[in-house]
Design a protein around this motif. Structure first.
Motif, PDB file in Angstrom:
ATOM      1  N   LYS A 103       1.532   5.766 -10.177  1.00 36.22           N
ATOM      2  CA  LYS A 103       0.497   6.053 -10.170  1.00 36.22           C
ATOM      3  C   LYS A 103       0.360   7.687 -10.914  1.00 36.22           C
ATOM      4  O   LYS A 103       1.278   8.525 -10.652  1.00 36.22           O
ATOM      5  CB  LYS A 103       0.458   6.256  -8.311  1.00 36.22           C
ATOM      6  CG  LYS A 103      -0.220   5.109  -7.701  1.00 36.22           C
ATOM      7  CD  LYS A 103      -0.484   5.250  -6.164  1.00 36.22           C
ATOM      8  CE  LYS A 103      -0.319   3.755  -5.556  1.00 36.22           C
ATOM      9  NZ  LYS A 103      -1.241   3.030  -5.823  1.00 36.22           N
ATOM     10  N   ASP A 130      -1.964   9.736 -11.104  1.00 33.68           N
ATOM     11  CA  ASP A 130      -2.965  10.359 -10.774  1.00 33.68           C
ATOM     12  C   ASP A 130      -2.473  10.837  -9.901  1.00 33.68           C
ATOM     13  O   ASP A 130      -2.147  12.404  -9.899  1.00 33.68           O
ATOM     14  CB  ASP A 130      -3.733   9.691  -9.755  1.00 33.68           C
ATOM     15  CG  ASP A 130      -5.061   8.531  -9.717  1.00 33.68           C
ATOM     16  OD1 ASP A 130      -5.303   8.995 -11.549  1.00 33.68           O
ATOM     17  OD2 ASP A 130      -5.618   7.996  -9.547  1.00 33.68           O
ATOM     18  N   SER A 164       1.399  -0.684 -13.105  1.00 33.29           N
ATOM     19  CA  SER A 164       1.227   1.142 -12.016  1.00 33.29           C
ATOM     20  C   SER A 164      -0.619   1.590 -12.724  1.00 33.29           C
ATOM     21  O   SER A 164      -1.445   0.076 -13.518  1.00 33.29           O
ATOM     22  CB  SER A 164       1.471   1.560 -13.241  1.00 33.29           C
ATOM     23  OG  SER A 164       2.788   1.773 -14.014  1.00 33.29           O
ATOM     24  N   ASP A 165      -0.698   2.655 -11.658  1.00 28.38           N
ATOM     25  CA  ASP A 165      -1.997   2.683 -11.726  1.00 28.38           C
ATOM     26  C   ASP A 165      -2.932   3.528 -12.640  1.00 28.38           C
ATOM     27  O   ASP A 165      -1.826   4.871 -12.822  1.00 28.38           O
ATOM     28  CB  ASP A 165      -2.661   3.534 -10.792  1.00 28.38           C
ATOM     29  CG  ASP A 165      -3.580   3.794 -10.501  1.00 28.38           C
ATOM     30  OD1 ASP A 165      -4.490   4.404 -11.722  1.00 28.38           O
ATOM     31  OD2 ASP A 165      -4.392   3.522  -9.799  1.00 28.38           O
ATOM     32  N   CYS A 166      -3.436   3.357 -13.916  1.00 31.50           N
ATOM     33  CA  CYS A 166      -3.398   4.121 -15.434  1.00 31.50           C
ATOM     34  C   CYS A 166      -4.051   4.516 -15.395  1.00 31.50           C
ATOM     35  O   CYS A 166      -4.809   5.382 -16.742  1.00 31.50           O
ATOM     36  CB  CYS A 166      -2.885   3.373 -16.218  1.00 31.50           C
ATOM     37  SG  CYS A 166      -1.644   2.287 -16.765  1.00 31.50           S
ATOM     38  N   TRP A 167      -5.544   4.918 -14.330  1.00 27.52           N
ATOM     39  CA  TRP A 167      -7.083   5.562 -14.607  1.00 27.52           C
ATOM     40  C   TRP A 167      -6.564   7.030 -15.177  1.00 27.52           C
ATOM     41  O   TRP A 167      -7.416   7.336 -15.491  1.00 27.52           O
ATOM     42  CB  TRP A 167      -7.565   5.016 -13.779  1.00 27.52           C
ATOM     43  CG  TRP A 167      -7.505   4.097 -12.907  1.00 27.52           C
ATOM     44  CD1 TRP A 167      -7.344   3.462 -12.017  1.00 27.52           C
ATOM     45  CD2 TRP A 167      -9.375   3.639 -13.832  1.00 27.52           C
ATOM     46  NE1 TRP A 167      -7.870   1.863 -11.852  1.00 27.52           N
ATOM     47  CE2 TRP A 167      -8.991   2.476 -13.444  1.00 27.52           C
ATOM     48  CE3 TRP A 167      -9.917   3.621 -13.857  1.00 27.52           C
ATOM     49  CZ2 TRP A 167     -10.131   1.053 -13.057  1.00 27.52           C
ATOM     50  CZ3 TRP A 167     -10.853   2.520 -15.066  1.00 27.52           C
ATOM     51  CH2 TRP A 167     -10.974   1.558 -14.391  1.00 27.52           C
ATOM     52  N   CYS A 197      -0.964  -3.718 -14.885  1.00 33.48           N
ATOM     53  CA  CYS A 197      -1.713  -2.201 -15.082  1.00 33.48           C
ATOM     54  C   CYS A 197      -3.366  -2.157 -14.277  1.00 33.48           C
ATOM     55  O   CYS A 197      -4.303  -2.711 -15.233  1.00 33.48           O
ATOM     56  CB  CYS A 197      -1.233  -1.795 -16.209  1.00 33.48           C
ATOM     57  SG  CYS A 197       0.485  -0.941 -16.227  1.00 33.48           S
ATOM     58  N   GLU A 198      -3.637  -1.265 -13.666  1.00 35.35           N
ATOM     59  CA  GLU A 198      -5.199  -0.893 -13.458  1.00 35.35           C
ATOM     60  C   GLU A 198      -5.585   0.390 -14.244  1.00 35.35           C
ATOM     61  O   GLU A 198      -4.082   0.735 -14.590  1.00 35.35           O
ATOM     62  CB  GLU A 198      -5.428  -0.009 -12.480  1.00 35.35           C
ATOM     63  CG  GLU A 198      -4.928  -1.444 -11.342  1.00 35.35           C
ATOM     64  CD  GLU A 198      -5.176  -0.341  -9.394  1.00 35.35           C
ATOM     65  OE1 GLU A 198      -6.222   0.262  -9.395  1.00 35.35           O
ATOM     66  OE2 GLU A 198      -4.679  -0.875  -9.078  1.00 35.35           O
ATOM     67  N   GLY A 199      -6.912   0.174 -15.068  1.00 35.77           N
ATOM     68  CA  GLY A 199      -6.777   1.444 -15.853  1.00 35.77           C
ATOM     69  C   GLY A 199      -8.077   1.040 -16.708  1.00 35.77           C
ATOM     70  O   GLY A 199      -8.924   0.052 -15.877  1.00 35.77           O
ATOM     71  N   GLU A 219      -9.511  -4.344 -13.648  1.00 33.03           N
ATOM     72  CA  GLU A 219     -10.104  -2.360 -12.663  1.00 33.03           C
ATOM     73  C   GLU A 219     -10.178  -3.921 -11.352  1.00 33.03           C
ATOM     74  O   GLU A 219     -10.061  -4.480 -11.024  1.00 33.03           O
ATOM     75  CB  GLU A 219     -11.129  -2.268 -12.868  1.00 33.03           C
ATOM     76  CG  GLU A 219     -11.947  -2.347 -12.215  1.00 33.03           C
ATOM     77  CD  GLU A 219     -13.485  -0.809 -12.718  1.00 33.03           C
ATOM     78  OE1 GLU A 219     -14.420  -0.179 -12.187  1.00 33.03           O
ATOM     79  OE2 GLU A 219     -14.104  -1.031 -13.892  1.00 33.03           O
TER      80      GLU A 219
END
Length: 524
Positions: free
Chosen positions: A437, A439, A462-465, A487-489, A512
């Motif tokens: 993550k 973040d 992975s969380d790529c925001w 991956c999110e992002g 998303e």
């Protein structure tokens, strides 16, 4: 269907084939095709003779061409083979082999199939797989990503006698009769990946395996989660040329120390790569046996170092350091009592050739501080599921002047300073993150922009925001490959940099999650 004797411009199939002009790295079912170097007519004739093919045909002479136009049928075989090498897997089968008998024979030439592989994926029907095996008798590599019926295996053994690599999913269990038939027909197999359950079901599997006299690579997947015992002594007698052995993962496949000793003694001059549990079923360590392979063993992966006293672990790590030919070492150490002893491997000049190091489970900040001065030539470092450390773990890494690749997998302890330390690695050109993550890496996550030499960036699960994709253009000017998987992002930002960085290849996409979309679309 057109005749080969017709002029090229009137041959519908040939025109379609020659005008498609695919890249030499076309893919099918996830199968990569590499450039095939040109070869001489003599070499091709020799190879075709050894494969049972007819000799190459030469082009027509001048007198034969008098009074009519030149057609593609006038080209010699070696030139047609060079042209055919630029066609993809499916184009070879669906186009080239459908033009005429001569083209079909040439399209099946062994030279065209040396570097291709066929993947039987989840969407591949068994009828398609059987038809492909029949159309490509010179196929060398087959990957079974799903378990298939005995009929598919029978078709493979009947159609592809020159198979050299077979990789089967761990769900695929070969019976003795299936294995005996397959190995009897495909005696050239050198690389085999199968489930360990095939051996458990019938010990005669080793008799079948003996038919593959030149087997070099054997990787066993784990079919069942419980530990199973593997008879290394039988393998030693069956596969005398084996240089690469992998017994499951995470220590699921066990062995008896007497069998291990016999295997190592019989393969001490050929064994190059080994993945195995630290301990035998009797609780004895395999590491002291590996000194017999000190001249040949270049890659070692050892699992499940548990329930050792500090004295035993110290001696074990020091002994490992005497396997001086190692270039790759993957250590899975889950016992918190001995994790600080890992540097003992490298003391007194241990492992002077090591270039790749992977550490799993538990690692402390002081471990890297002790390791760095002992591994000055390290080029790749991987941290897997590491716990019990702080961001200070990465601070000493900046002194590794040759470290080019850093892989971080499922490490939950990374925090706000981690990326600032990573960005200071002087030779870093490849970064891989898995199950992270980003973040949690704020505010230092923006320091990724300072890695000016970064060429490859891989992001998995992975969380790529928090990654500043919009700032990549103009900053990461050397980035050539950005791969994302599960991956999110922000996909819009990813699309934007694809347009702004023409030299960058972006593979995969960001998604998303539903809750975020739902909150944006349904609430004010």
């Amino acid at each position: 269907m057109s005749s080969c004797g017709l002029p090229l411009e009137t041959s519908e199939h040939a025109s379609m084939a020659l005008n498609s002009r695919p890249s030499p790295t076309s893919t099918v079912h996830g199968a990569n095709m590499s450039d095939v170097p040109p070869v001489s007519k003599l070499e091709l004739n020799n190879r075709r003779h050894s494969e049972g093919d007819a000799p190459l045909r030469t082009g027509r002479n001048t007198s034969e061409l008098a009074g009519r136009g030149t057609t593609i049928d006038d080209l010699p075989d070696e030139l047609l083979l060079e042209i055919f090498s630029y066609f993809s897997f499916t184009e070879n089968i669906d186009v080239l082999q459908e033009v005429c008998p001569r083209w079909k024979i040439l399209a099946q030439d062994s030279h065209l199939w040396l570097d291709k592989k066929y993947v039987v994926g989840y969407k591949t029907t068994e009828e398609e797989a059987i038809a492909t095996f029949s159309a490509v008798p010179q196929l060398r590599t087959v990957i079974l990503d799903k378990d298939v019926s005995p009929g598919v295996l029978e078709a493979l053994s009947a159609s592809c006698p020159h198979l050299t690599t077979l990789e089967a999913t761990y769900l695929q269990v070969l019976t003795y009769l299936e294995a005996d038939n397959l190995f009897a027909e495909c005696k050239e197999i050198r690389t085999l990946t199968i489930s360990d359950n095939s051996f458990d079901v019938d010990v005669r599997f080793f008799d079948a395996l003996a038919r593959v006299a030149d087997l070099r690579v054997l990787h066993l997947g784990v079919y069942l989660p419980q530990k199973t015992s593997f008879p290394l002594n039988l393998l030693a007698d069956t596969c005398p040329h084996l240089c690469d052995l992998k017994l499951g993962s995470c220590g699921n496949i066990c062995y008896q120390i007497r069998d291990a000793e016999y295997f190592v003694s019989t393969h001490r001059h050929v064994l190059e790569r080994l993945s195995i549990s630290w301990m035998s079923v009797e609780g004895r360590c395999i590491v002291p046996l590996l000194s017999a392979c000190a001249e040949t063993l270049c890659r070692l992966e050892v699992f499940d170092c548990n329930e050792r006293t500090v004295e035993e672990a110290t001696d074990m790590f020091a002994t490992l350091g005497r396997v001086h030919s190692l270039r790759q070492l993957l250590l899975h150490v889950s016992d918190s009592k001995v994790r600080h002893l890992i540097p003992a491997v490298f003391e007194n000049g241990g492992l002077p050739k090591l270039q790749q190091l992977s550490l799993s489970c538990l690692i402390a900040d002081e471990t890297t501080r002790a390791l760095v001065p002992l591994c000055p030539d390290l080029r790749e470092l991987e941290l897997v599921s590491c716990e019990g450390h702080t961001d200070a773990l990465f601070e000493p890494l900046c002194r590794l002047e040759k470290l080019e690749k850093l892989k971080i997998n499922s490490c939950k302890c990374l925090g706000e300073y981690a990326m600032s330390h990573i960005a200071k690695l002087p030779a870093l050109n490849t970064l891989e993150f898995r199950d992270l993550k980003f973040d949690k890496l704020k505010p230092s996550v923006d320091c990724i922009l300072e890695i000016s030499g970064l060429r490859w960036l891989y992001l998995f699960e992975s969380d790529c925001w928090a990654i500043p994709f919009d700032k990549f253009p103009g900053r990461l000017v050397n980035l050539r490959v950005l791969e994302v998987d599960c991956c999110e992002g922000d996909q819009i930002a990813l699309d934007r940099i694809s347009a702004q960085m023409p030299d960058l290849t972006v593979e995969g996409y960001l998604w998303e999650p539903f809750p975020r979309q739902y909150s944006q679309n349904c609430f004010v």
